[in-house]
Design a protein around this motif. Sequence first.
Motif, short mmCIF file in Angstrom:
data_model
loop_
_atom_site.label_atom_id
_atom_site.label_comp_id
_atom_site.label_asym_id
_atom_site.label_seq_id
_atom_site.Cartn_x
_atom_site.Cartn_y
_atom_site.Cartn_z
N ILE A 84 0.85 -1.19 0.00
CA ILE A 84 0.00 0.00 0.00
C ILE A 84 0.88 1.24 0.00
CG2 ILE A 84 -1.78 1.29 1.25
CD1 ILE A 84 -2.68 -1.39 2.47
N ASN A 85 0.76 2.06 -1.03
CA ASN A 85 1.58 3.27 -1.16
C ASN A 85 0.94 4.43 -0.40
OD1 ASN A 85 3.77 4.80 -2.20
ND2 ASN A 85 2.37 5.72 -3.70
N ILE A 86 1.76 5.19 0.31
CA ILE A 86 1.30 6.34 1.08
C ILE A 86 1.45 7.59 0.22
CG2 ILE A 86 1.70 7.77 3.11
CD1 ILE A 86 2.66 5.25 4.55
N LEU A 87 0.35 8.33 0.04
CA LEU A 87 0.36 9.53 -0.80
C LEU A 87 0.62 10.80 -0.01
CD1 LEU A 87 -2.84 8.64 -2.89
CD2 LEU A 87 -0.45 8.14 -3.45
N ALA A 88 0.25 10.81 1.26
CA ALA A 88 0.46 11.98 2.12
C ALA A 88 0.36 11.53 3.56
CB ALA A 88 -0.57 13.08 1.82
N ILE A 89 0.98 12.30 4.45
CA ILE A 89 1.01 11.99 5.88
C ILE A 89 0.71 13.27 6.67
CG2 ILE A 89 2.41 11.15 7.82
CD1 ILE A 89 4.22 9.79 5.71
N SER A 90 -0.08 13.15 7.72
CA SER A 90 -0.23 14.25 8.67
C SER A 90 -0.29 13.66 10.07
CB SER A 90 -1.49 15.09 8.38
OG SER A 90 -2.66 14.36 8.68
N THR A 91 0.14 14.42 11.05
CA THR A 91 0.19 13.92 12.42
C THR A 91 -0.28 14.98 13.41
OG1 THR A 91 2.47 14.68 12.82
CG2 THR A 91 2.19 12.48 11.86
N SER A 92 -0.75 14.50 14.55
CA SER A 92 -0.97 15.34 15.71
C SER A 92 -0.35 14.60 16.89
CB SER A 92 -2.46 15.60 15.94
OG SER A 92 -3.10 14.45 16.45
N GLU A 93 -0.54 15.11 18.08
CA GLU A 93 0.07 14.49 19.25
C GLU A 93 -0.45 13.08 19.49
OE1 GLU A 93 1.21 15.89 23.80
OE2 GLU A 93 -0.66 16.56 22.90
N ILE A 94 -1.72 12.83 19.12
CA ILE A 94 -2.31 11.51 19.39
C ILE A 94 -2.90 10.87 18.13
CG2 ILE A 94 -2.82 12.12 21.79
CD1 ILE A 94 -5.79 12.35 20.95
N LYS A 95 -2.48 11.32 16.95
CA LYS A 95 -3.02 10.77 15.71
C LYS A 95 -1.98 10.78 14.60
CE LYS A 95 -5.42 13.24 12.87
NZ LYS A 95 -6.47 14.07 12.23
N ILE A 96 -1.99 9.71 13.80
CA ILE A 96 -1.21 9.67 12.56
C ILE A 96 -2.18 9.32 11.44
CG2 ILE A 96 0.72 8.62 11.31
CD1 ILE A 96 1.69 7.65 14.13
N SER A 97 -2.24 10.15 10.42
CA SER A 97 -3.13 9.91 9.28
C SER A 97 -2.32 9.76 8.01
CB SER A 97 -4.12 11.07 9.10
OG SER A 97 -5.01 11.15 10.18
N VAL A 98 -2.73 8.84 7.17
CA VAL A 98 -2.10 8.67 5.86
C VAL A 98 -3.17 8.68 4.79
CG1 VAL A 98 -0.12 7.38 6.76
CG2 VAL A 98 -2.15 6.14 5.97
N LEU A 99 -2.82 9.17 3.63
CA LEU A 99 -3.70 9.16 2.47
C LEU A 99 -3.24 8.05 1.55
CD1 LEU A 99 -6.05 11.03 1.46
CD2 LEU A 99 -4.37 12.03 -0.09
N ILE A 100 -4.18 7.19 1.14
CA ILE A 100 -3.86 6.06 0.28
C ILE A 100 -4.91 5.93 -0.82
CG2 ILE A 100 -2.72 4.81 2.17
CD1 ILE A 100 -5.23 3.01 2.32
N ASP A 101 -4.65 5.06 -1.77
CA ASP A 101 -5.63 4.75 -2.80
C ASP A 101 -6.85 4.13 -2.13
OD1 ASP A 101 -7.03 3.13 -4.88
OD2 ASP A 101 -5.43 3.93 -6.14
N ALA A 102 -8.05 4.60 -2.51
CA ALA A 102 -9.29 4.15 -1.86
C ALA A 102 -9.50 2.65 -1.98
CB ALA A 102 -10.48 4.90 -2.45
N ALA A 103 -8.95 2.04 -3.03
CA ALA A 103 -9.13 0.59 -3.23
C ALA A 103 -8.52 -0.23 -2.10
CB ALA A 103 -8.54 0.17 -4.56
N TYR A 104 -7.54 0.35 -1.38
CA TYR A 104 -6.84 -0.38 -0.32
C TYR A 104 -7.33 0.00 1.07
CZ TYR A 104 -3.51 -1.57 -4.00
OH TYR A 104 -2.93 -2.04 -5.15
N ALA A 105 -8.41 0.78 1.17
CA ALA A 105 -8.84 1.31 2.48
C ALA A 105 -9.18 0.20 3.47
CB ALA A 105 -10.04 2.24 2.29
N GLU A 106 -10.00 -0.76 3.07
CA GLU A 106 -10.42 -1.79 4.01
C GLU A 106 -9.26 -2.70 4.40
OE1 GLU A 106 -13.96 -3.82 2.83
OE2 GLU A 106 -15.08 -1.96 2.51
N LEU A 107 -8.38 -3.00 3.46
CA LEU A 107 -7.19 -3.80 3.77
C LEU A 107 -6.33 -3.08 4.78
CD1 LEU A 107 -5.22 -6.16 3.32
CD2 LEU A 107 -4.33 -4.91 1.33
N ALA A 108 -6.15 -1.77 4.60
CA ALA A 108 -5.34 -0.99 5.53
C ALA A 108 -5.95 -0.99 6.93
CB ALA A 108 -5.18 0.44 5.01
N VAL A 109 -7.26 -0.81 7.02
CA VAL A 109 -7.93 -0.78 8.33
C VAL A 109 -7.75 -2.12 9.04
CG1 VAL A 109 -10.17 -0.67 9.49
CG2 VAL A 109 -9.60 1.00 7.72
N ARG A 110 -7.98 -3.23 8.34
CA ARG A 110 -7.84 -4.54 8.96
C ARG A 110 -6.40 -4.81 9.38
NH1 ARG A 110 -11.63 -6.02 4.82
NH2 ARG A 110 -9.93 -6.65 3.44
#
Length: 420
Positions: free
Chosen positions: A383-409
């Motif tokens: 799964i390729n990461i397109l963008a990253i953002s963070t806060s003190e208690i969160k890390i978010s990544v942007l990925i291709d929507a087709a891989y969303a459920e695989l990434a969550v699991r």
Amino acid sequence: MALVVMKFGGTSVANVERIRNVAAHVKREVDAGNKVAVVVSAMAGATNQLVAWVNEASQLHDKREYDAVVASGEQVTAGLTAIVLQSMGVKARSWSGWQIPIETSDAHGAARILNVPAGKLRASLDAGEVAVVTGFQGIEPESERVATLGRGGSDTSAVAVAIALNADVCDIYTDVDGVYTTDPRIVAKARRLPKVSYEEMLEMASSGSKVLQTRSVELAMGHGMRTRVLSSFVAPADMQPVSLDNLDTIGTTVCSEDEIVEQQVVSGIAYAKDEAKVTLLKVADKPGVAARIFGPLADASINVDMIVQNVAADGDATDMTFTVQSAELPRALAVLDAAKSDIGHFEVKASDGVAKISVIGVGMRSHAGVAARMFQALADKGINILAISTSEIKISVLIDAAYAELAVRTLHSLYGLDAD
């Protein structure tokens, strides 16, 4: 005796039969001697129909008249709920937002609550009535026009009313029995969290979790209002009435971090598929260009989330990538095109086939390596990461929507959130 605010969402009041079920939940509290204020949404689908009619009448409509139309959904529900309660022998009356009055800003369609005088509601409760309040709406005092709070605003209405009444708890009844570590429809082993901190819930809400509206969590956190997420589809007789001794025995309690004895490093995985990615190519790399890009977007009330700027190889031009809600993509592109003379030369690429995946937990403050494990696990799944953002208690990544459920699991298992 406790003072309880009970909020019921659209699926909980979808028809008269379900309103009878809601009334049974309310009667349980009244019979236990509790004072009760109820906040209701419009019936499921009602607001969508009202919005569709407004758009059919005119795409370029007056937002004040838009509010006059869409606010009617909650008024129907409040009146029906009061009628059903009365038929069950419970004293009740309905209240529209303007009658209290719930005072708001003048941003029609997305107004913010400024003040909720509690005198009339308190008098109603002291007289032994259940106050059934329309969610999602108030009144803009200057023009004396109805103003709505934006979609999901009934959660905010409920918390605001609870704060004004100094309630013991604000119970948000929905179609799930609490806040889960992730969406159970994607991960069968998702677990219900007995407690979650305001900060975690705020990050979850802003990262795609649909359980509570973001502004309601902000308001609860700012005033320390204890908020619970419960299911209206549990039989009323199977739930104990609210007492000050049993507030944390069912559902999920959203509370101060200090009340949670043992913090997990990661509490939940959130995802949002309604994201769109915009990339501006060959933008001049000079002071002020970011302000000229994002200023017009802010003026148009378009919320920008993740932002990534590439380092300019030659020092003259750079690429700027950011995300907006997919529904706002056409408007964002139009705003950028209108501002092109001020921004300067750029080429634009846009796509709505992306998803944002977020790892959330207050325990991240004191544990290193959470991000590294996340990135490696996604890489192992291709799964390729397109963008990253963070806060003190969160890390978010942007990925291709087709891989969303695989990434969550993948991430749910990685951080030990799967139920036994």
